[in-house]
Design an enzyme around this catalytic site. Sequence first.
Site, PDB file in Angstrom:
ATOM      1  N   LYS A  73       0.856  -1.183   0.000  1.00  0.00           N
ATOM      2  CA  LYS A  73       0.000   0.000   0.000  1.00  0.00           C
ATOM      3  C   LYS A  73       0.890   1.230   0.000  1.00  0.00           C
ATOM      4  CE  LYS A  73      -3.785  -2.105   2.586  1.00  0.00           C
ATOM      5  NZ  LYS A  73      -4.652  -1.989   3.779  1.00  0.00           N
TER       6      LYS A  73
ATOM      7  N   HIS B  48       0.932   6.525   3.175  1.00  0.00           N
ATOM      8  CA  HIS B  48      -0.042   7.626   3.231  1.00  0.00           C
ATOM      9  C   HIS B  48       0.190   8.510   4.447  1.00  0.00           C
ATOM     10  CE1 HIS B  48      -2.560   5.962   6.414  1.00  0.00           C
ATOM     11  NE2 HIS B  48      -2.690   4.828   5.763  1.00  0.00           N
TER      12      HIS B  48
ATOM     13  N   HIS C 141       0.758   7.663   8.305  1.00  0.00           N
ATOM     14  CA  HIS C 141       2.027   7.190   8.870  1.00  0.00           C
ATOM     15  C   HIS C 141       3.025   8.318   9.107  1.00  0.00           C
ATOM     16  CE1 HIS C 141       0.993   2.969   8.350  1.00  0.00           C
ATOM     17  NE2 HIS C 141       0.545   3.279   7.169  1.00  0.00           N
TER      18      HIS C 141
END
Length: 626
Positions: free
Chosen positions: A139, A142, A145
């Site tokens: 993933k 984003h 984090h």
Amino acid sequence: MSSNLPENFIDSSRLSIANQISRSLGISVESALDGVDFGKKGCDLTVAVPRFRLKEKAPALVQKLVSEFQADDYVESVVGDGIFVHYRCNTKNLIRSTLDTVFALSQPTEAHPHGSYGSNESGKDRKVVVEFSSPNIAKPFHAGHLRSTIIGTVLSNVFEANGWKVVRLNYLGDWGKQFGLLAVGYERYGSEAALAENAIMHLYNVYVAINKDVSNEAEASADGESATDTKAKLLFRRMEQADVAFIHCAGDEEVLTLWRRFRALSIKAYEKVYERLNVRFDVYSGESLVNADGITEAMNTLKEKDLLTTKTTKESRGERGSEADVDPDNDTTEVGDGPLALAVDLTQWKMGKPVVQKGDGATIYIMRDVAGALQRYKEYQFDKMIYVVGDQQDLHVAQFFKILSLMEAPFVDRLEHVNFGKIHGMSTRKGEVKFLEDILDESRDAMLAQMMKNEEKAKEISDPAYISDQVGMTCVKIQDMQAKRVHAYHFDLQRMTSFEGDTGAYLQYAHVRLCSVPRKAAPALILRDHPTLIDTSLLTEPKARELAFLLASYPDIVKTAAKNYEPSTIVSFCFRLSHVVSSAWETLIVIGQEEEVAQARLLLFTCARVVLASGMRLLSLIPIDR
């Protein structure tokens, strides 16, 4: 008095005060020293007399301290103020000692390429493991984090500055049912060409598409079940049959090979983002690397200590496992309608009844955390381990700390949870998550647009793209660290990229302006090779003293940040220093002044630049000079 004074003038001033208090009040020097704090504005060091808990009334004790005070090389005067005693450091020696020390310790060495002023050895021979960032593989990185990454890297820098051996650990979300789902999705929607072009975005799109299939199938099904979801669960069970930490074991090698490929591609993509953020790791760990034998051993310990109880499906509803970005597709506490799940009852501590093993025998996320902590202690023998995890996971972290405590793990008192509030405004209008690289690009573009408004100054910049990227990242990081970490905040691109107010752009501007002083003064004025050749007694202005005292306090700031785990401690200091420097330009003019006065002021501003740059580096910023 010259460089015979000790390196930390404020510490020596504290000790001088403590010795006088000890003699006057008949208490130990250690107790007296604990009572000497930094004063409020206008006061250097202050003592609150009631904290010594003596029988005599505070005003009488204050009077005694004032009347028996004797000036020395470190402290020149004292003032009584109600229950407080305010001490003023010896101005001449404060300035002399501080500038000598900053200059001497600013010289690069092999161990400290940017100098070592502010650092100390209080953590020598001690080791801290800092777990931070921890994205889910396959993933994109984003915005959710961002805070863990920034806070974790600053704490790592701060502990290193305090002499600790730091292990920077990235605990990847690289295991769980979602990888079975991703494998099914890749079989259905995967493209080798798209994977080669942008692996992370392609895997993310595959993951979104396969989840949509699961939702559609569940809605269309009479029993609410999804054939795709069932296939994914079975696939992940096949993965679990192999202990990934020991890949020679039996298992479904084909799907594990695919998983390893996704993991490697993810780490490669994350490393590019980390490099841009000026963040590094010593270890890329993950859930998959928690030893299966360790989990079994931890479960056996729970059984031996009679800590396990059963949990019904009804009890489990509404509870779930935990993940760095609260991903509902990772580990659930579903127990099904078959055998009962096993749990640890923590209700007497108001922590619920977390499931540790599903009815089908599969352990879940919390047990990987428990076994992972035990595994890390064996490997690193740490003196402290810090988990930088958002406050949405407060309960989960408290639960696994308590489980370790009940298991009588010998290191449980060495564990720390450094939590933080949420960032709001990080989603698009459609509610979609914003990816971090997009946010960094927006910040860079905003700063580039600002820079290009002044064509003359823009021409002086050799690499506008690089400089705007560094300033943009400084803006993002400073907005994140400015307030105490427990506070949530609203992401505001326009406000944070402004040069007005306390922003990252202002901080970089303050450093650039300090760098410009010797450039503008040359060739008429070049700083002498050694500060002992400069007469610092000519720095008689109040602003010079205020600035020198602030520089002298920097080592204390570094120590404090290691105690309170607050990046904002360093940020506040950097802004305070920048403000004092800004207010000093008019009274501490360098260019066109008499040579000796100009040398003293140039030394002062040089030391201010060294300390500001040091603080910025602790914050993982790259100070720019133009």
